[in-house]
Design a protein around this motif. Structure first.
Motif, PDB file in Angstrom:
ATOM      1  N   UNK A   1      40.258  25.521   7.443  1.00 33.55           N
ATOM      2  CA  UNK A   1      39.718  26.099   8.667  1.00 33.55           C
ATOM      3  C   UNK A   1      38.952  27.381   8.377  1.00 33.55           C
ATOM      4  N   UNK A   2      39.517  28.231   7.527  1.00 31.03           N
ATOM      5  CA  UNK A   2      38.873  29.506   7.199  1.00 31.03           C
ATOM      6  C   UNK A   2      37.591  29.299   6.397  1.00 31.03           C
TER       7      UNK A   2
ATOM      8  N   UNK B   1      62.861  18.315   3.713  1.00 30.71           N
ATOM      9  CA  UNK B   1      61.639  17.991   2.973  1.00 30.71           C
ATOM     10  C   UNK B   1      60.443  17.909   3.902  1.00 30.71           C
ATOM     11  N   UNK B   2      60.624  17.197   4.997  1.00 28.51           N
ATOM     12  CA  UNK B   2      59.519  16.997   5.929  1.00 28.51           C
ATOM     13  C   UNK B   2      59.073  18.325   6.555  1.00 28.51           C
ATOM     14  N   UNK B   3      60.021  19.193   6.859  1.00 31.68           N
ATOM     15  CA  UNK B   3      59.666  20.508   7.413  1.00 31.68           C
ATOM     16  C   UNK B   3      58.828  21.287   6.408  1.00 31.68           C
ATOM     17  N   UNK B   4      59.245  21.249   5.148  1.00 29.26           N
ATOM     18  CA  UNK B   4      58.509  21.951   4.091  1.00 29.26           C
ATOM     19  C   UNK B   4      57.124  21.339   3.907  1.00 29.26           C
ATOM     20  N   UNK B   5      57.052  20.013   3.960  1.00 27.77           N
ATOM     21  CA  UNK B   5      55.756  19.341   3.829  1.00 27.77           C
ATOM     22  C   UNK B   5      54.818  19.702   4.973  1.00 27.77           C
TER      23      UNK B   5
ATOM     24  N   UNK C   1      49.393  25.122   5.774  1.00 26.91           N
ATOM     25  CA  UNK C   1      48.740  26.097   4.875  1.00 26.91           C
ATOM     26  C   UNK C   1      47.391  25.562   4.399  1.00 26.91           C
ATOM     27  N   UNK C   2      47.364  24.296   3.998  1.00 23.84           N
ATOM     28  CA  UNK C   2      46.102  23.691   3.555  1.00 23.84           C
ATOM     29  C   UNK C   2      45.105  23.606   4.711  1.00 23.84           C
TER      30      UNK C   2
ATOM     31  N   UNK D   1      57.900  22.259  -7.764  1.00 19.91           N
ATOM     32  CA  UNK D   1      57.691  20.850  -7.407  1.00 19.91           C
ATOM     33  C   UNK D   1      56.998  20.711  -6.051  1.00 19.91           C
ATOM     34  N   UNK D   2      57.332  21.599  -5.110  1.00 23.96           N
ATOM     35  CA  UNK D   2      56.693  21.540  -3.796  1.00 23.96           C
ATOM     36  C   UNK D   2      55.187  21.738  -3.922  1.00 23.96           C
ATOM     37  N   UNK D   3      54.790  22.742  -4.691  1.00 27.01           N
ATOM     38  CA  UNK D   3      53.360  22.996  -4.893  1.00 27.01           C
ATOM     39  C   UNK D   3      52.722  21.864  -5.699  1.00 27.01           C
ATOM     40  N   UNK D   4      53.420  21.427  -6.750  1.00 28.29           N
ATOM     41  CA  UNK D   4      52.888  20.397  -7.635  1.00 28.29           C
ATOM     42  C   UNK D   4      52.638  19.085  -6.882  1.00 28.29           C
TER      43      UNK D   4
END
Length: 331
Positions: free
Chosen positions: A141-142, A125-129, A135-136, A224-227
């Motif tokens: 940054x861009x 979970x933490x790796x995915x977070x 990504x955010x 759920x990850x995106x949500x």
């Protein structure tokens, strides 16, 4: 005894650090003005919306965790999983980073699932977070590079710290020395009893890490990850509408504030106290909000989120034994 005292000292030291940062942020502020704004100039409807969105994120995290646990051959009850998650958030407010271990311990106790395997799923979970956070950060940054440069220029101590971490020769040499040392002593390490014990633990741990590959509901997992992260962002952004001075800020300004605040949460202090306030205040300043107004925003946003986690976490801790006693008696 010494180990317990050392652990207690670390907890108190981290808490004291957070309090010091919080004090430095608020020591020169007009307390009466803050109280006046909180009483007369806040639309608390948006605070309640923020808390509701936060609750939705916790429910979604619960559902995602159940999906991750299923490949282990277990399907924990949703209510126990949710309560374990909320107890974890509560423990993070007591001891930094203890929440992940605590929720695994709670679920292992009440659902009879291997604690080590559960820890593996939480690490995943933490790796995915972290990936989602990166990504955010890339999006901010861009799209807001100029604002980030302004943030660093306004806070040279942060800029200096980032440069020292990134280009530290001590860190680079230490990593190289560790890799070389492990390589040269690999045969001796493999023959040790400690290695065999750790290997057994890591095997169970690896089963937890492999749950993403083996899960049946990958689409639901991605949703759920995106949500979860959309709710995290909106939980902060809707608070902008509670104040007249932030209500006109754009959604991307909200994302920048959220991302910088999230890095404040990484600091080893309970609930990000102090560090989160500092990052959010400085983020708002680069969007033209006065420091006096920014400190009020940060105080209310953080206090409301923390209060929800304390209340729901304590309720979860209290009703867990009761719910599971009733379930046991009904069998």
């Amino acid at each position: 005894m010494k180990h317990k005292l050392l652990k207690l000292f670390k907890v108190l030291a981290f808490f004291a650090l957070g309090v010091v940062i919080f004090w430095l942020v608020y020591k020169d502020q007009d307390i009466e003005r803050i109280e006046s704004i909180l009483k007369n100039d806040v639309n608390y409807f948006w605070i309640w919306v923020s808390l509701f969105l936060g609750l939705l994120s916790h429910i979604s995290r619960t559902m995602r965790w159940v999906i991750m646990i299923e490949p282990l051959g277990q399907r924990p009850r949703m209510v126990n999983t949710f309560l374990a998650v909320m107890v974890g958030y509560l423990m993070n407010l007591v001891i930094p980073r203890m929440g992940e271990i605590s929720r695994c311990g709670v679920l292992s106790r009440y659902e009879k699932i291997s604690f080590t395997k559960l820890v593996g799923t939480v690490v995943t979970e933490r790796i995915i977070d972290v990936i989602m956070m990166l990504l955010l950060t890339m999006i901010v940054t861009v799209t807001q590079l100029g604002k980030l440069v302004q943030f660093l220029d306004n806070n040279p101590e942060v800029k200096s710290k980032l440069e020292s971490i990134t280009f530290s020769p001590v860190m680079i040499i230490s990593i190289i020395a560790l890799v070389v040392g492990v390589y040269l002593a690999r045969q001796r390490i493999k023959r040790s009893n400690l290695f065999h014990k750790l290997n057994g633990i890591l095997h169970k741990f690896g089963e937890g890490l492999r749950t993403v590959r083996n899960m049946k509901h990958k689409g639901a997992f991605i949703f759920h990850t995106v949500f979860i992260w959309v709710m995290y962002y909106l939980m902060l952004y809707v608070v902008f509408f509670a104040f007249g001075f932030t209500s006109n800020l754009t959604a991307i300004a909200g994302l920048t504030t959220f991302v910088l605040g999230s890095y404040g949460m990484v600091a080893p202090v309970q609930g990000g106290i102090g560090a989160w306030h500092f990052m959010v205040i400085q983020a708002l300043i680069v969007y033209g909000i006065s420091k006096a107004d920014a400190v009020v925003f940060a105080f209310l946003a953080h206090s409301s989120m923390t209060a929800m986690m304390i209340i729901v976490g304590l309720i979860s801790l209290l009703i867990l034994p009761f719910i599971n006693r009733r379930n046991t008696e009904s069998l």
